[in-house]
Motif scaffolding. Sequence first.
Motif, PDB file in Angstrom:
ATOM      1  N   THR A 111      25.662 -11.455 -30.045  1.00  0.00           N
ATOM      2  CA  THR A 111      26.975 -10.821 -30.113  1.00  0.00           C
ATOM      3  C   THR A 111      27.093  -9.707 -29.076  1.00  0.00           C
ATOM      4  N   CYS A 112      28.344  -9.450 -28.671  1.00  0.00           N
ATOM      5  CA  CYS A 112      28.612  -8.464 -27.632  1.00  0.00           C
ATOM      6  C   CYS A 112      29.356  -7.294 -28.255  1.00  0.00           C
ATOM      7  N   SER A 113      28.903  -6.079 -27.991  1.00  0.00           N
ATOM      8  CA  SER A 113      29.593  -4.906 -28.539  1.00  0.00           C
ATOM      9  C   SER A 113      30.784  -4.518 -27.662  1.00  0.00           C
ATOM     10  N   GLY A 114      30.855  -5.103 -26.479  1.00  0.00           N
ATOM     11  CA  GLY A 114      31.939  -4.744 -25.578  1.00  0.00           C
ATOM     12  C   GLY A 114      33.202  -5.564 -25.781  1.00  0.00           C
ATOM     13  N   CYS A 115      33.053  -6.815 -26.243  1.00  0.00           N
ATOM     14  CA  CYS A 115      34.218  -7.659 -26.511  1.00  0.00           C
ATOM     15  C   CYS A 115      33.921  -8.420 -27.800  1.00  0.00           C
ATOM     16  N   SER A 116      34.712  -9.404 -28.137  1.00  0.00           N
ATOM     17  CA  SER A 116      34.520 -10.073 -29.428  1.00  0.00           C
ATOM     18  C   SER A 116      33.572 -11.271 -29.332  1.00  0.00           C
ATOM     19  N   TYR A 117      32.955 -11.474 -28.181  1.00  0.00           N
ATOM     20  CA  TYR A 117      32.123 -12.679 -28.036  1.00  0.00           C
ATOM     21  C   TYR A 117      30.977 -12.704 -29.050  1.00  0.00           C
ATOM     22  N   THR A 118      30.928 -13.758 -29.849  1.00  0.00           N
ATOM     23  CA  THR A 118      29.863 -13.952 -30.834  1.00  0.00           C
ATOM     24  C   THR A 118      29.551 -15.440 -30.905  1.00  0.00           C
ATOM     25  N   PRO A 143      23.599 -10.221 -19.725  1.00  0.00           N
ATOM     26  CA  PRO A 143      25.021  -9.849 -19.707  1.00  0.00           C
ATOM     27  C   PRO A 143      25.918 -10.860 -20.438  1.00  0.00           C
ATOM     28  N   CYS A 144      26.902 -10.331 -21.163  1.00  0.00           N
ATOM     29  CA  CYS A 144      27.895 -11.141 -21.881  1.00  0.00           C
ATOM     30  C   CYS A 144      28.667 -12.029 -20.902  1.00  0.00           C
ATOM     31  N   PRO A 145      28.892 -13.310 -21.279  1.00  0.00           N
ATOM     32  CA  PRO A 145      29.614 -14.211 -20.361  1.00  0.00           C
ATOM     33  C   PRO A 145      31.080 -13.830 -20.185  1.00  0.00           C
ATOM     34  N   ARG A 146      31.643 -13.034 -21.094  1.00  0.00           N
ATOM     35  CA  ARG A 146      33.056 -12.661 -20.998  1.00  0.00           C
ATOM     36  C   ARG A 146      33.241 -11.324 -20.302  1.00  0.00           C
ATOM     37  N   CYS A 147      32.415 -10.309 -20.664  1.00  0.00           N
ATOM     38  CA  CYS A 147      32.683  -8.958 -20.158  1.00  0.00           C
ATOM     39  C   CYS A 147      31.505  -8.327 -19.425  1.00  0.00           C
ATOM     40  N   GLY A 148      30.344  -8.962 -19.454  1.00  0.00           N
ATOM     41  CA  GLY A 148      29.223  -8.458 -18.657  1.00  0.00           C
ATOM     42  C   GLY A 148      28.367  -7.405 -19.334  1.00  0.00           C
TER      43      GLY A 148
HETATM   44 ZN   LIG Z   1      31.458  -9.131 -24.028  1.00  0.00          ZN
END
Ligand SMILES: [Zn+2]
Length: 570
Positions: free
Chosen positions: A223-230, A389-394
């Motif tokens: 999960t990403c704390s920067g966006c909702s990607y889970t 890094p998150c695939p959506r927001c890095g």
């Molecule tokens: Zn993210």
Amino acid sequence: MRFTQLVTKTMRDDPPEAETASHRLLLRAGFIYQVAAGIYASLPLAWRTLRKIEAIIREEMDAAGGQELMMPALQPLELWQQTGRAAAFGDNLFSLEDRRGRPMALAPTHEEVVTSIVRANVQSYRDLPQILYQIQTKFRDEPRPRAGLVRVREFTMKDAYSFNGDEESLEQSYRAMAQAYHNIYRRCGLPVLMAEADSGAIGGKDSHEFILATDTGEDTVITCSGCSYTANAEKAEALLPEGTVEVEVCLEEVSTPGIKTIADLAEYLDIPAEKTLKAVFYMADDEIVFVTIRGDLEVNEVKLKNALHVNELRMAGDEEVEAAGLVAGSASGIGIAGIQRVADFSISKGSNFVVGANKPNAHLRGANYPRDFEVDLLTDIALVQPGQPCPRCGRGLEAIRGVEVGHIFKLGTFFSEALGATFLDRDGRQQPVIMGCYGIGVGRLMAAAIEQNHDERGIVFPVPIAPYQVHLVGLNLGQEEVAQAAEALYIELWDMGIECLYDDRTDQSAGVKLNDADLMGLPVRVIVSPRNVQQGAVEVKGRLEGDAVMVPLNEVPGDIQERLDSYHGS
Ligand SMILES: [Zn+2]
């Protein structure tokens, strides 16, 4: 309920066979009884909790447009053969013969039967959409039943199925179910993560799992704390940092005596693991596959299986590797032909890698893709590591462990095509019905709730699913005025609609009674004792609170009601 009337007894010590908190606590608190491996009876206390969970599920499924029905667990095996799932489930499918020798199955899920029902009843687009659900017993012959109610052979499940005429309608049903699931978990007092999940071999599209975070869960969510990607670990993707781009050097052989693992290789040559490429061999439907991935990463076998479109995938044994003319521990794609080669995108992030030399005790420096070797398929087959890094927001990804407590899935037309469930669309054309399926394991949800909510003393039930809300403990009940005060409070609480368990035992010490109250984990504990009664008060304490407060007897019902309402809101 009076404690002296309870059929179950609490246990002082941990049962040796219980490996997880929920298994241990459910056994110790007298909630479940093991009949055989992976087969449990739900005793009266557990049954109250399960019925509360079911009531919440029913209300939310009905509100989302679902219609409840009941399908049989016992089914002709033939139905499972028509969809090929008798083979797909294999030994996990409980099968038996009836007295006429007809092969039967005990169903682990109900797509086949529910699709037959729709085939018989839906003719036109006017008959769609439909959402059908049931709360029913399922069977699965797990090879290794474990963790109490988490992995069992007979279990209660809410399974729902949507039937739609087009993709847009399926999307609407899918979203309605996802929202209903969020509502169900929230109302049970259980915060969940909704994670993108692998949709497997059946060829469905979207799939999401609902995960309850617990320290000991068998599933991992990224999960990403920067966006909702889970996403769950099997499905999760991440960006790969660009490796340092160097001028490509020539291949050079280095002697690496006895070196077989990436860790040893990196240490021996004093280089980071990401400067190496790892070779892994798999057997995919009986064919050997050569897999290459950057040395710091691991292969995600679910992604690899999906990329190869195979039914079975396993690591190849040493003999199978040798039989293919390959050198385990020192293999690379350089000079390899006549074997399927799959590589992860990571091999193109970086340059001048150290790779196997395809002979023992030697590696090559300066390997570069695609200059030095080819692959048949270059794709994402990597297991995401925390910090990537998150695939959506890095932003850096995190890994959380948990238990899967629900799964929703866009099935598509696999079952309707296999079983001939079709309808006439607006233009009078025959079309297969488009399906979705949606499951929640009811017993598993109770177990997961306890995995998430307990301490060293016992269960800490969320108010909405506690078997009773108040644990009334009477101490020194031989004293007439104490027994009278406790009895009066017990009756008053029930009259107010507050469910109360009254520990009216006269043959147990205060210590035993208070330990049992902590173990059973009801939200509010009330103690009536001679000292309290003299002061015209009782001690009231929330399960997780350190100290009890003295509440005057006439204020007790109001105080408890207030507490329960506030816990509900939290
Ligand atoms: Zn993210």
